[in-house]
Design an enzyme around this catalytic site. Structure first.
Site, PDB file in Angstrom:
ATOM      1  N   GLY A  72       0.832  -1.179  -0.049  1.00  0.00           N
ATOM      2  CA  GLY A  72       0.089  -0.028   0.020  1.00  0.00           C
ATOM      3  C   GLY A  72       0.832   1.153  -0.025  1.00  0.00           C
ATOM      4  O   GLY A  72       2.114   1.364   0.496  1.00  0.00           O
ATOM      5  N   ILE A 148      -1.567  -9.646  -4.160  1.00  0.00           N
ATOM      6  CA  ILE A 148      -2.027 -10.299  -3.155  1.00  0.00           C
ATOM      7  C   ILE A 148      -3.056 -11.207  -3.081  1.00  0.00           C
ATOM      8  O   ILE A 148      -3.210 -12.263  -2.673  1.00  0.00           O
ATOM      9  CB  ILE A 148      -1.996  -9.124  -1.967  1.00  0.00           C
ATOM     10  CG1 ILE A 148      -0.550  -8.749  -1.606  1.00  0.00           C
ATOM     11  CG2 ILE A 148      -2.376 -10.009  -0.563  1.00  0.00           C
ATOM     12  CD1 ILE A 148      -0.564  -7.810  -0.484  1.00  0.00           C
ATOM     13  N   ARG A 169     -11.652  -3.649  -8.692  1.00  0.00           N
ATOM     14  CA  ARG A 169     -12.367  -2.346  -9.195  1.00  0.00           C
ATOM     15  C   ARG A 169     -13.108  -2.477 -10.255  1.00  0.00           C
ATOM     16  O   ARG A 169     -13.954  -1.866 -10.526  1.00  0.00           O
ATOM     17  CB  ARG A 169     -11.092  -1.395  -9.239  1.00  0.00           C
ATOM     18  CG  ARG A 169     -11.680  -0.079  -9.352  1.00  0.00           C
ATOM     19  CD  ARG A 169     -10.582   1.167  -9.287  1.00  0.00           C
ATOM     20  NE  ARG A 169      -9.417   0.786 -10.113  1.00  0.00           N
ATOM     21  CZ  ARG A 169      -8.456   1.542 -10.469  1.00  0.00           C
ATOM     22  NH1 ARG A 169      -8.266   2.490  -9.790  1.00  0.00           N
ATOM     23  NH2 ARG A 169      -7.559   0.933 -11.301  1.00  0.00           N
ATOM     24  N   ARG A 172     -12.614  -8.295 -14.940  1.00  0.00           N
ATOM     25  CA  ARG A 172     -12.055  -8.700 -15.860  1.00  0.00           C
ATOM     26  C   ARG A 172     -12.071 -10.457 -15.769  1.00  0.00           C
ATOM     27  O   ARG A 172     -12.738 -11.076 -15.217  1.00  0.00           O
ATOM     28  CB  ARG A 172     -10.733  -8.443 -15.694  1.00  0.00           C
ATOM     29  CG  ARG A 172      -9.863  -8.828 -14.425  1.00  0.00           C
ATOM     30  CD  ARG A 172      -8.469  -8.134 -14.325  1.00  0.00           C
ATOM     31  NE  ARG A 172      -7.931  -8.394 -13.037  1.00  0.00           N
ATOM     32  CZ  ARG A 172      -8.021  -7.525 -12.048  1.00  0.00           C
ATOM     33  NH1 ARG A 172      -8.507  -6.586 -11.984  1.00  0.00           N
ATOM     34  NH2 ARG A 172      -7.379  -8.012 -10.620  1.00  0.00           N
ATOM     35  N   ARG A 228      -6.222  -2.972   4.568  1.00  0.00           N
ATOM     36  CA  ARG A 228      -6.007  -1.830   5.699  1.00  0.00           C
ATOM     37  C   ARG A 228      -7.113  -1.639   6.449  1.00  0.00           C
ATOM     38  O   ARG A 228      -8.335  -2.023   6.325  1.00  0.00           O
ATOM     39  CB  ARG A 228      -5.626  -0.511   4.968  1.00  0.00           C
ATOM     40  CG  ARG A 228      -4.341  -0.317   4.168  1.00  0.00           C
ATOM     41  CD  ARG A 228      -3.442  -0.159   5.101  1.00  0.00           C
ATOM     42  NE  ARG A 228      -1.972   0.071   4.247  1.00  0.00           N
ATOM     43  CZ  ARG A 228      -1.251  -0.741   3.898  1.00  0.00           C
ATOM     44  NH1 ARG A 228      -1.640  -2.233   4.369  1.00  0.00           N
ATOM     45  NH2 ARG A 228      -0.177  -0.551   3.320  1.00  0.00           N
ATOM     46  N   HIS A 275      -0.916  -6.607  12.491  1.00  0.00           N
ATOM     47  CA  HIS A 275      -0.350  -6.027  11.324  1.00  0.00           C
ATOM     48  C   HIS A 275       0.956  -6.629  10.894  1.00  0.00           C
ATOM     49  O   HIS A 275       2.060  -5.898  10.631  1.00  0.00           O
ATOM     50  CB  HIS A 275      -0.393  -4.353  11.144  1.00  0.00           C
ATOM     51  CG  HIS A 275      -0.375  -4.037   9.790  1.00  0.00           C
ATOM     52  ND1 HIS A 275      -0.667  -2.627   9.302  1.00  0.00           N
ATOM     53  CD2 HIS A 275      -0.028  -4.496   8.548  1.00  0.00           C
ATOM     54  CE1 HIS A 275      -0.641  -2.552   8.157  1.00  0.00           C
ATOM     55  NE2 HIS A 275      -0.164  -3.649   7.648  1.00  0.00           N
TER      56      HIS A 275
END
Length: 322
Positions: A72, A148, A169, A172, A228, A275
């Site tokens: 990120g 990922i 997003r 495909r 996140r 994390h």
């Protein structure tokens, strides 16, 4: 043209660096190793937090590349608006896939098979036998099918899942089937036993797993977040897990680090890791190989890998990719 390269590791510890560049070691110390105005290529220190990461950027008037060592870039991108035009921001694609996918699968298996309860039982010398959910025959939804997300899917392949659906997003097709658009989530969420979040944090994905998203998950479903923390609406998640309707396994939280006393720590059905998706023994060799490859390309004037945006100059960055 300046040739200062700021690295978070001593240059003599990275094999394959090109000659002819001036390497400066800086890993977030109070004192800068040189004048930031002379920096041409800035490698952002890893796991030092946004404040340290962006501290030298305001003075980097000659910088041409900003390279993160994280997948990120949300901790750095907002600070690039004042830089000259043409500065390339590159992420660490290829560095974290193995470790993050490994942890995602660990969180799924640990949560389904009741490992946290077994640990508590061992501490109390209790034998907690019984039947527990398996990953086999479950339907899995991966939200965020970049490198990922694809690595997570690779590791799911041997586990005999009933179905693995993918969302990104934009729609495909891959060798394993269609990747759905985010707009398809309302239809896909009710069918998933396990929902894995591996999407970048963008304005589009901030709060994506909010009240409506979570309400559409089926009763008993597991939410896994290795993306996140801010991709999930913490308040909405707490309402769902405290009701017992769904469970969650979180490597990232909002806020982060999760402060003492926060209700997520003791919410029923919630497993938390601090994390650590990318911070494993696999990180450093891959990170050093990435830096050697990128700097070799930079010295030769070649196109760089993993460019996620290019600054317009004195304005907000443009061209962010997924």
């Amino acid at each position: 043209m300046t040739s200062d390269i700021w690295l978070p590791y001593p240059a003599d510890e990275i094999e394959g660096l090109p000659e002819g560049l001036d390497y400066r070691y800086w890993d977030g110390q109070d004192d800068f190793p040189a004048d930031p105005a002379d920096c041409a290529f800035y490698v952002v220190p890893y796991l030092k937090g946004p404040k340290i990461s962006v501290r030298p950027l305001a003075g980097m008037t000659s910088v041409r590349v900003v390279q993160t060592l994280s997948a990120g870039t949300d901790h750095v991108a907002p600070a690039l608006g004042g830089l000259p035009g043409g500065v390339r921001l590159c992420n660490a694609k290829g560095v974290h896939e193995a470790s993050t996918a490994e942890l995602a699968l660990t969180l799924v298996l640990a949560s389904l098979r009741g490992i946290p309860g077994f640990v508590r039982g061992q501490e109390r010398e209790e034998w907690r036998s019984g039947f527990y959910p398996a990953l086999a025959d479950k339907s899995v939804l991966i939200v965020g099918h970049g490198s990922i997300g694809a690595a997570i899917e690779d590791r799911l392949a041997p586990f005999e899942c009933a179905r693995v659906a993918r969302v990104a997003r934009s729609a495909r097709t891959t060798e394993r089937g269609p990747v759905h658009a985010l707009a398809d989530l309302p239809e896909l969420l009710p069918e998933a036993d396990v929902v894995i979040l591996s999407t970048p944090l963008t304005p589009e994905t901030k709060g994506l797993a909010g009240a409506d998203f979570l309400a559409r998950m089926k009763d008993g479903a597991l939410l896994v977040n290795v993306a996140r923390g801010a991709v999930v609406d913490t308040k909405a998640l707490l309402a769902e897990v405290e009701s017992g309707r769904i469970t969650a396994a979180l490597d990232v939280t909002d806020p982060e680090p999760l402060p003492a006393g926060h209700p997520l720590w003791h919410a029923p059905g919630v497993l938390i890791s601090p994390h650590v998706g990318g911070s494993t023994s696999a990180f450093l060799p891959r990170a050093k190989r990435l830096l050697a490859r990128q700097l070799t390309r930079f010295a030769a004037g070649e196109e760089l890998d993993n460019v996620v945006l290019t600054t317009e100059g004195g304005t907000r960055p443009a061209g962010a990719g997924e």
